[in-house]
Design a protein around this motif. Structure first.
Motif, PDB file in Angstrom:
ATOM      1  N   PRO A  98       3.682 -11.865  -4.710  1.00  0.00           N
ATOM      2  CA  PRO A  98       3.760 -10.607  -5.458  1.00  0.00           C
ATOM      3  C   PRO A  98       2.577  -9.701  -5.147  1.00  0.00           C
ATOM      4  N   ASP A  99       2.840  -8.404  -5.091  1.00  0.00           N
ATOM      5  CA  ASP A  99       1.774  -7.414  -5.014  1.00  0.00           C
ATOM      6  C   ASP A  99       1.285  -7.103  -6.430  1.00  0.00           C
ATOM      7  N   ALA A 100       0.228  -6.319  -6.530  1.00  0.00           N
ATOM      8  CA  ALA A 100      -0.304  -5.952  -7.839  1.00  0.00           C
ATOM      9  C   ALA A 100       0.750  -5.239  -8.676  1.00  0.00           C
ATOM     10  N   ASP A 101       1.521  -4.339  -8.052  1.00  0.00           N
ATOM     11  CA  ASP A 101       2.586  -3.643  -8.785  1.00  0.00           C
ATOM     12  C   ASP A 101       3.635  -4.620  -9.286  1.00  0.00           C
ATOM     13  N   ASP A 102       3.918  -5.656  -8.504  1.00  0.00           N
ATOM     14  CA  ASP A 102       4.902  -6.648  -8.915  1.00  0.00           C
ATOM     15  C   ASP A 102       4.413  -7.405 -10.148  1.00  0.00           C
ATOM     16  N   MET A 103       3.142  -7.784 -10.131  1.00  0.00           N
ATOM     17  CA  MET A 103       2.593  -8.519 -11.274  1.00  0.00           C
ATOM     18  C   MET A 103       2.671  -7.679 -12.539  1.00  0.00           C
ATOM     19  N   ALA A 112       5.598   1.419  -4.997  1.00  0.00           N
ATOM     20  CA  ALA A 112       5.962   2.142  -3.775  1.00  0.00           C
ATOM     21  C   ALA A 112       6.696   1.244  -2.789  1.00  0.00           C
ATOM     22  N   SER A 113       6.254  -0.005  -2.671  1.00  0.00           N
ATOM     23  CA  SER A 113       6.952  -0.934  -1.778  1.00  0.00           C
ATOM     24  C   SER A 113       8.384  -1.159  -2.236  1.00  0.00           C
ATOM     25  N   ALA A 119      15.362   1.869  -0.625  1.00  0.00           N
ATOM     26  CA  ALA A 119      15.900   2.778   0.395  1.00  0.00           C
ATOM     27  C   ALA A 119      16.415   2.002   1.596  1.00  0.00           C
ATOM     28  N   MET A 120      15.711   0.938   1.964  1.00  0.00           N
ATOM     29  CA  MET A 120      16.150   0.099   3.072  1.00  0.00           C
ATOM     30  C   MET A 120      17.502  -0.539   2.765  1.00  0.00           C
ATOM     31  N   VAL A 206      17.264 -13.084   9.238  1.00  0.00           N
ATOM     32  CA  VAL A 206      16.717 -11.880   9.836  1.00  0.00           C
ATOM     33  C   VAL A 206      15.291 -11.736   9.322  1.00  0.00           C
ATOM     34  N   THR A 207      14.356 -11.515  10.220  1.00  0.00           N
ATOM     35  CA  THR A 207      12.963 -11.321   9.829  1.00  0.00           C
ATOM     36  C   THR A 207      12.558  -9.874  10.077  1.00  0.00           C
ATOM     37  N   THR A 208      11.779  -9.331   9.165  1.00  0.00           N
ATOM     38  CA  THR A 208      11.308  -7.960   9.348  1.00  0.00           C
ATOM     39  C   THR A 208       9.999  -7.766   8.604  1.00  0.00           C
ATOM     40  N   PHE A 209       9.462  -6.577   8.680  1.00  0.00           N
ATOM     41  CA  PHE A 209       8.181  -6.246   8.070  1.00  0.00           C
ATOM     42  C   PHE A 209       8.303  -6.137   6.552  1.00  0.00           C
ATOM     43  N   HIS A 210       7.267  -6.542   5.860  1.00  0.00           N
ATOM     44  CA  HIS A 210       7.220  -6.299   4.423  1.00  0.00           C
ATOM     45  C   HIS A 210       7.094  -4.791   4.206  1.00  0.00           C
ATOM     46  N   PRO A 211       7.764  -4.235   3.198  1.00  0.00           N
ATOM     47  CA  PRO A 211       7.648  -2.798   2.957  1.00  0.00           C
ATOM     48  C   PRO A 211       6.220  -2.306   2.782  1.00  0.00           C
ATOM     49  N   ARG A 212       5.341  -3.147   2.237  1.00  0.00           N
ATOM     50  CA  ARG A 212       3.939  -2.713   2.077  1.00  0.00           C
ATOM     51  C   ARG A 212       3.317  -2.385   3.439  1.00  0.00           C
ATOM     52  N   PHE A 213       3.709  -3.138   4.458  1.00  0.00           N
ATOM     53  CA  PHE A 213       3.165  -2.903   5.787  1.00  0.00           C
ATOM     54  C   PHE A 213       3.762  -1.645   6.408  1.00  0.00           C
ATOM     55  N   LEU A 214       5.033  -1.378   6.116  1.00  0.00           N
ATOM     56  CA  LEU A 214       5.657  -0.150   6.615  1.00  0.00           C
ATOM     57  C   LEU A 214       5.013   1.083   5.987  1.00  0.00           C
ATOM     58  N   LEU A 215       4.548   0.969   4.751  1.00  0.00           N
ATOM     59  CA  LEU A 215       3.827   2.082   4.138  1.00  0.00           C
ATOM     60  C   LEU A 215       2.496   2.323   4.853  1.00  0.00           C
TER      61      LEU A 215
END
Length: 239
Positions: A98-103, A112-113, A119-120, A206-215
């Motif tokens: 979890p990110d801080a926003d998730d907690m 934001a993630s 959207a994805m 399927v593997t992809t980037f975490h949205p936090r990294f795309l930001l």
């Protein structure tokens, strides 16, 4: 399939002019956790921890995860973000932690993630209601450091959850998650379906980037879109 994807305020034409493959883990914290989850487990053996006796039904498993303290150090936190969703979900989504926003929100992929992730999903015709969500760590880890035995235990729990949820498709977000469940870093795992073993067999992921990294690296959204199209094709092929 048309490409209506719009991450934040960008459109497909913008995304098509951007992008390259990842050249670094999602963040400094990913680097530290990734050291505990080697890309090639055979090259860095980890002392065996006693096997977990995990429940054989999803409701019992979720109750077990809520009640038991399975980890040590900073992972032993009173506030957990537990797996959530329905058995038989179309897509099971697994992230690193979890990110801080998730907690603060009490669920995975918030803030934001989370808006970017929504959207994805929308770009390939999906919504959160069709997904089951889980994470390797159930709490945010200061510094991102995980004991090697705990890292193996995290992966074992996720493999058991995959067998209990029995999703149609599996989406892995981030470098740590890829390493833990495919044995490959994200750079290597992306671009192909990768088999993930679980107690009842295997499932293609399927593997992809975490949205936090795309930001942080919006130029990689084009590459992420290619991953999403691969997930969408898998869904359409099974329809």
């Amino acid at each position: 399939m048309p490409e209506p994807i719009a991450y934040a305020t960008e459109n497909v034409a913008t995304l098509a002019r951007q992008g390259d493959k990842i050249s670094a883990p999602d963040s400094v914290t990913e680097q530290t956790i990734s050291r505990a989850v080697p890309a090639n487990p055979a090259s860095a053996p980890v002392p065996e921890a006693p096997p977990l006796a995990l429940p054989d039904s999803l409701p019992e498993m979720l109750r077990y995860l809520a009640e038991q303290e399975l980890f040590t150090g900073p992972l032993a936190a009173p506030h957990k973000i537990l797996p959530a969703g329905e058995a038989g979900a179309l897509v099971m989504v697994i992230t690193d932690m979890p990110d801080a926003d998730d907690m603060a929100a009490g669920h995975l992929l918030a803030g934001a993630s989370g808006r970017l992730f929504d959207a994805m999903l929308k770009a390939i015709g999906l919504s959160r209601s069709q997904c089951f969500f889980s994470s390797l760590a159930f709490t945010r880890i200061p510094g991102g450091r995980v004991d090697a035995r705990d890292a193996k235990r995290m992966a074992a729990i996720q493999r058991k959850l995959i067998s209990l949820v029995a999703p149609a498709h599996l989406l892995l977000l981030g470098d740590k998650t890829s390493r833990a469940l495919t044995g490959m870093d994200l750079h290597e795992a992306r671009g192909w379906l990768r088999d993930v073993n679980h107690p009842d067999g295997t499932i293609a992921a399927v593997t992809t980037f975490h949205p936090r990294f795309l930001l942080q690296r919006p130029q990689l959204k084009r590459a992420a879109w290619e991953d999403l199209k691969r997930l969408k094709k898998g869904i359409d092929d099974r329809a």
